[in-house]
Design an enzyme around this catalytic site. Structure first.
Site, PDB file in Angstrom:
ATOM      1  N   GLY A  54      42.398  37.220  33.468  1.00  0.00           N
ATOM      2  CA  GLY A  54      43.317  36.089  33.389  1.00  0.00           C
ATOM      3  C   GLY A  54      42.587  34.824  33.003  1.00  0.00           C
ATOM      4  O   GLY A  54      41.403  34.847  32.652  1.00  0.00           O
ATOM      5  N   GLY A  57      39.524  34.288  35.490  1.00  0.00           N
ATOM      6  CA  GLY A  57      38.441  35.236  35.708  1.00  0.00           C
ATOM      7  C   GLY A  57      38.827  36.677  35.457  1.00  0.00           C
ATOM      8  O   GLY A  57      39.926  36.977  35.006  1.00  0.00           O
ATOM      9  N   VAL A  59      38.914  40.666  37.162  1.00  0.00           N
ATOM     10  CA  VAL A  59      38.967  41.379  38.443  1.00  0.00           C
ATOM     11  C   VAL A  59      38.477  42.810  38.249  1.00  0.00           C
ATOM     12  O   VAL A  59      38.933  43.513  37.339  1.00  0.00           O
ATOM     13  CB  VAL A  59      40.398  41.372  39.026  1.00  0.00           C
ATOM     14  N   LYS A  73      36.959  39.490  42.242  1.00  0.00           N
ATOM     15  CA  LYS A  73      37.371  38.548  41.197  1.00  0.00           C
ATOM     16  C   LYS A  73      36.161  37.705  40.803  1.00  0.00           C
ATOM     17  O   LYS A  73      35.604  36.982  41.620  1.00  0.00           O
ATOM     18  CB  LYS A  73      38.490  37.651  41.716  1.00  0.00           C
ATOM     19  N   ASP A 170      51.882  28.999  40.725  1.00  0.00           N
ATOM     20  CA  ASP A 170      51.785  29.904  39.568  1.00  0.00           C
ATOM     21  C   ASP A 170      52.447  31.242  39.889  1.00  0.00           C
ATOM     22  O   ASP A 170      51.869  32.312  39.702  1.00  0.00           O
ATOM     23  CB  ASP A 170      50.321  30.099  39.158  1.00  0.00           C
TER      24      ASP A 170
END
Length: 355
Positions: A54, A57, A59, A73, A170
């Site tokens: 994303g 970062g 994952v 992450k 978000d």
């Protein structure tokens, strides 16, 4: 040792210690993992272990020495602003204990980029299940409804029951993970903010993902609890229609799912845009009631949107009524101006997808 100390300082280790000491015990002691432990767990961060990527970062899936499966992450950048965001996520998640919110196990600050370690959530994201469905395990209406109710419960908890009110900022289907029993887990608190109990809004740079972003927030730069309500409304419409919030396959005028949905509601064509996969199951009264609730969440006037507490109560009421007479309460007029929303979309679409 010196290199690790340097990274610890650069990755916000002292900022974390400061935050923990200034929170009067409301932040639990965060476990600090060592870099070797996480390198071994992720097989040196090989590509095969990537679960997702994303704006903030990557994952990775990992297995600790005790056999526990985790999600690690790894932040993309280490500039000062991002470090603050990273520490913010650690502090916020340390305060949260809710069955529908992803569990933070700890962090590692002695590597070149900071790392967060979560309990692994195995069944992907809500986005994947809606838009790239598993034919052997389709996301039926009952499951979609339960996920909506669980996410509403998590947001209601963040807004009203956490030690300090928290705005997620978000909410979107890629940030809703599904566990082994397909129960929802709200994730990704990198842009979240805690607020004082008597504070009504945050004045902030616009952050969020376009298609889910509250147009009122986009215009005023004021983020309120009702901005999370708007984003949740978009997720509900996604669940109902099986369509993406922004789509190039729809006409230019209906590229925004919210606009398409609102116009369909106004023209009494709701059933035409519902996902055929759930429509064939029946339960239309329930779907229509949920659609009207989503419509209220998407009101352009934030003050006229329900609170997340109201949304949760109403979802529970819809399920209990099973299509009974109480299902059509709250079908009130909703302020919706196509021009306003289109203008907000036009301005935002010239930028990147994630602000």
């Amino acid at each position: 040792m010196k290199r690790k100390e340097k990274f610890f300082k650069r990755n916000g280790g002292f900022l974390l210690q400061q935050e923990v000491s200034s929170n009067d015990g409301s932040v639990e002691k965060t476990k600090l993992f060592n870099s070797e432990e996480l390198e071994k767990a992720t097989d040196h961060y090989i590509k095969d272990r990537i679960l997702g990527q994303g704006g903030q970062g990557t994952v990775y899936k990992g297995m600790l020495s005790d056999g526990k499966i985790v999600a690690v992450k790894r932040s993309k950048v280490v500039d000062e602003g991002k470090v603050e965001q990273f520490i913010n996520e650690v502090v916020i998640l340390s305060q949260i204990n809710h069955r529908n919110i992803v569990k933070l196990l700890g962090c590692c600050l002695e590597t070149d980029v900071p790392l967060l370690v979560y309990k692994f959530v195995p069944n992907g994201t809500l986005f994947q299940h809606i838009h790239d469905p598993n034919e052997e395990f389709p996301l039926l209406w009952d499951m979609r409804f339960r996920i909506a109710r669980e996410v509403a419960g998590a947001l209601s908890y963040l807004h009203y029951a956490a030690s300090i009110p928290i705005y997620h900022r978000d909410i979107k289907s890629t940030n809703i993970l599904l566990d082994e029993k397909y129960k929802a887990k709200v994730s990704d608190f990198g842009t979240s903010r805690s607020v004082a109990v008597n504070q009504t809004h945050l004045t902030t740079l616009v952050q969020g993902t376009f298609g889910y972003l509250d147009p009122e927030c986009f215009q005023s730069s004021q983020f309120t609890d009702k901005s999370d309500v708007y984003s949740f409304g978009v997720v509900i419409v996604e669940i109902l229609t099986g369509q993406k919030p922004i789509s190039s396959t729809r006409s230019q005028e209906s590229r925004s799912l919210v606009k398409h949905f609102m116009e369909s509601m106004e023209e009494n064509h709701l059933l035409e845009i519902l996902d055929p996969r759930i429509l064939k199951e029946g339960r239309r009264e329930e779907m229509i009631a949920v659609a009207y609730l989503a419509r209220r969440c998407l009101n352009l006037n934030g003050k006229k949107r329900p609170t997340m507490k109201d949304v949760l109560v109403e979802l529970e009421g819809i399920r209990m009524s099973q299509g009974g007479p109480t299902i059509h309460q709250n079908y009130e007029e909703v302020e919706y101006n196509t021009t306003d929303l289109t203008e907000a979309w036009d301005v935002a679409s010239t930028s990147t997808e994630t602000f």
